[in-house]
Write an enzyme that holds these catalytic residues in place. Structure first.
Site, PDB file in Angstrom:
ATOM      1  N   ARG A 104     -10.336   3.685  -1.246  1.00 57.94           N
ATOM      2  CA  ARG A 104     -10.044   3.336   0.117  1.00 57.94           C
ATOM      3  C   ARG A 104     -10.882   2.103   0.833  1.00 57.94           C
ATOM      4  NH1 ARG A 104      -6.381   3.757   4.244  1.00 57.94           N
ATOM      5  NH2 ARG A 104      -7.098   4.279   6.210  1.00 57.94           N
ATOM      6  N   THR A 379       3.877   1.943   2.597  1.00 54.66           N
ATOM      7  CA  THR A 379       2.735   2.186   1.719  1.00 54.66           C
ATOM      8  C   THR A 379       3.590   2.666   0.686  1.00 54.66           C
ATOM      9  OG1 THR A 379       1.385   2.883   3.554  1.00 54.66           O
ATOM     10  CG2 THR A 379       1.062   4.241   1.487  1.00 54.66           C
ATOM     11  N   ASN A 399      -1.648  -0.869   4.587  1.00 54.79           N
ATOM     12  CA  ASN A 399      -1.374  -0.490   5.802  1.00 54.79           C
ATOM     13  C   ASN A 399       0.077  -0.920   6.073  1.00 54.79           C
ATOM     14  OD1 ASN A 399      -1.698   0.904   7.951  1.00 54.79           O
ATOM     15  ND2 ASN A 399      -2.745  -0.490   9.118  1.00 54.79           N
ATOM     16  N   SER A 450      -7.681   8.007   6.865  1.00 57.05           N
ATOM     17  CA  SER A 450      -6.270   7.605   6.204  1.00 57.05           C
ATOM     18  C   SER A 450      -5.674   9.013   6.422  1.00 57.05           C
ATOM     19  CB  SER A 450      -6.259   7.460   4.887  1.00 57.05           C
ATOM     20  OG  SER A 450      -5.229   7.625   4.445  1.00 57.05           O
TER      21      SER A 450
END
Ligand code: DON
Length: 568
Positions: A104, A379, A399, A450
């Site tokens: 991430r 995504t 994103n 997330s």
């Protein structure tokens, strides 16, 4: 002249492709739903699925194939595939050991709590989504190198090379991609001081060849120098220069410091199955487990698929799960998350004690619990299994579609706008309508929360399912529905992925649903129970693999997108 070049390039690419397929025709098959004996890759593009399988056929394992697929997606699916973004990879090796690589993005070192507010304390529209300031420090390259060095079998250069070739030689764009590039043309031109590869003089059409020379050079630097090919040297300098140009704040130092993290997966038992999924900083795994445990005591199998009783129960569980998300979840390195308590069965039974079988409980009456202690979105998820049984479930993203549309000048790749996944102001909804508070506030070097939920399901210690989805806040609820479609409603994986979906996320207080997902009688009944129901475009895009009783692998590439299964 341009047309002539396009036709010539098209011919070259077509020839290369036909030579390849005539040689390999007998060795792999592809389609939306396929069944194979050995290995399989299900991903968002035919090129990336083929590349993943070619790595398996050259003796690579599932992790080699996953890394090759991820780099290939950065080339052939720039809408979400990336090297300028991040994601989560769940790995299960043949001996049943599991691991999560968290790649991430992180907030840059000089990010600050109020960086997206104006002087009156209001959110500056678009700042966390459409500008250089919306980018977090990218994690994908480090994540892939970490996964490969821990588990890969083939040399890294062999695994990344097909993506380099794809960028250099080009590939024919799909109809949907041509539309994506055309509709984003203006934004690409406006946000970049030059014309990135995604912009051409005339409109894109299906079959036009996309060549990305700068990206190929960046990938070569990664091939030749590993981490340093991206996080320092020329690529890092180009990123920092791009940032300066657009008043962004990701620095060379931020890049140098970035490290992906290995995390222990979360797991839970559900009706004799074991569900394995990702921990924070994704909320997806916790939400998935909460939904399974909150709905477990009820007889959804008898109620039936998407009957009003089933939709009502699941929507009520979803409201409670998303209320908890808003209060408790964030980067575990910054906030103490009561994970065990949030997924504790007793706590979840207590959360459902206010469930009224006859009517909807308004979201304003549902607050986060007290455990002890609309959208242009893109995504992408891919699932991989090798002939030995090693498996990978990975979700990766910029994103929203094409991230912030900023292409790093001379490096050829797009940057994420993941900073919008922070709660930029308490209670202010992000682009997925998600609200949050302190736990997910912007802080230097923190990972934004997330919803990505790459997951697997085991039965009696054996792997049964590999799955995940894009879809922002709808990711965990989509993964949940596909799991119950198989485990509770007895669907095969193709049916489970195809089946209509719905979603509730506490706020806004409504159930959104796909056309035909809920029949008109159930819709009427749900309205009479107090629900607001809103039809919407498709929810999620699942790429899943199911291991059949005899050991064959059944792939299901969601028809909601250009997804493709490939295997041998
Ligand atoms: O990490 C998250 O939850 C989001 N950034 C995911 C975005 C997404 O799924 C958009 N796609 N459809």
């Amino acid at each position: 002249m341009n047309k002539l070049i396009t036709i010539l390039l098209g011919l070259i690419a077509f020839t290369a492709c036909s030579v390849k397929s005539s040689k390999e025709k007998s060795t792999f098959i592809e389609g939306k739903e396929i069944i194979v004996d050995s290995g399989m890759v299900v991903s968002a593009h035919i090129q990336s699925s083929r590349i993943g399988v070619s790595i398996l056929q050259k003796g690579g394992n599932a992790i080699d194939a996953a890394v090759a697929t991820e780099f290939a997606l950065a080339v052939c699916y720039p809408e979400a595939g990336n090297i300028g973004g991040g994601g989560f990879m769940l790995i299960r090796t043949i001996d049943g050991k599991t691991d999560v690589i968290d790649y991430r993005e992180k907030a840059p070192a000089i990010a600050s709590r109020n960086m997206y507010l104006d002087s009156s304390g209001n959110v500056s529209e678009g700042l966390s989504t459409n500008t250089h300031l919306s980018s977090g420090v990218p994690g994908t390259v480090d994540g892939m190198i970490t996964a490969h060095s821990k588990y890969g079998r083939l040399p890294f250069s062999n695994v990344i090379q097909p993506a380099i070739d794809l960028a250099e030689k080009g590939f024919p764009v799909s109809e949907r991609q041509a539309e994506d590039f055309n509709s984003n043309r203006h934004t690409f031109i406006e946000r970049n001081g030059f014309r990135p590869a995604f912009v051409k003089d005339s409109a894109w059409k299906e079959g036009d060849i996309l060549i990305q020379r700068d990206l190929a050079e960046t990938l070569k630097r990664i091939r030749d120098h590993g981490r340093d090919g991206f996080y320092s040297g020329r690529t890092a300098r180009l990123i920092a220069k791009e940032m300066k140009k657009g008043k962004g704040i990701v620095s060379e130092q931020d890049l140098k410091e970035y490290k992906s993290v290995s995390r222990i997966p979360l797991n839970t038992d559900y009706k004799g199955y074991r569900i394995i999924t990702v921990p924070p900083p994704s909320s997806g795994g916790i939400i998935l487990i909460q939904l399974l445990k909150m709905t477990d005591p009820y007889t959804i199998k008898e109620w039936g698929f998407n009957s009003f009783e089933t939709v009502h129960l699941i929507a009520e569980a979803e409201k409670r799960a998303f209320a908890d998300r808003s209060e408790y979840l964030g980067d575990p390195e910054f906030v103490k998350i009561p994970v065990e308590q949030l997924i504790n069965r007793k706590y979840l039974l207590y959360r459902m004690s206010t469930f009224n079988e006859r009517k909807a409980t308004p979201s304003e009456e549902i607050k986060p619990g007290s455990p002890e202690g609309y959208i242009s979105e893109e995504t992408t998820h891919y699932s991989v299994i090798d002939k030995y049984g090693n498996a990978v479930s990975a979700t990766t993203t910029l994103n929203n579609t094409f991230g912030n549309s900023v292409v790093v000048d001379s490096a050829g790749f797009l940057l994420n706008n993941q900073m919008d996944d922070f709660s930029v102001k308490p209670g202010f909804p992000n682009m997925y309508g998600l609200v949050g508070g302190e736990a997910n506030s912007v802080q230097p070097r923190k990972r934004m929360l997330s919803s990505m939920s790459p997951s697997m399901v085991e039965k009696d210690g054996k792997l049964l399912l590999i799955l995940g989805s894009p879809g922002g806040s709808t990711i965990p609820t989509t993964v949940f529905q596909v799991i119950i479609n198989v485990l509770d409603f007895g669907m095969n994986i193709g049916q489970a992925v195809d089946a209509g979906r719905f979603h509730h996320q506490w706020l806004p207080d409504l159930i959104s649903y796909e056309k035909n997902a809920i029949d008109s009688t159930s819709l009427k009944k749900l309205r009479s129970m107090g629900y607001i129901l809103q039809e919407r475009s498709s929810i999620g895009s699942v790429n899943a693999i199911m291991i059949l009783p005899g050991g064959k692998k059944s792939g299901a590439a969601d028809k909601r997108g250009n997804n493709s299964s490939c295997g041998y």
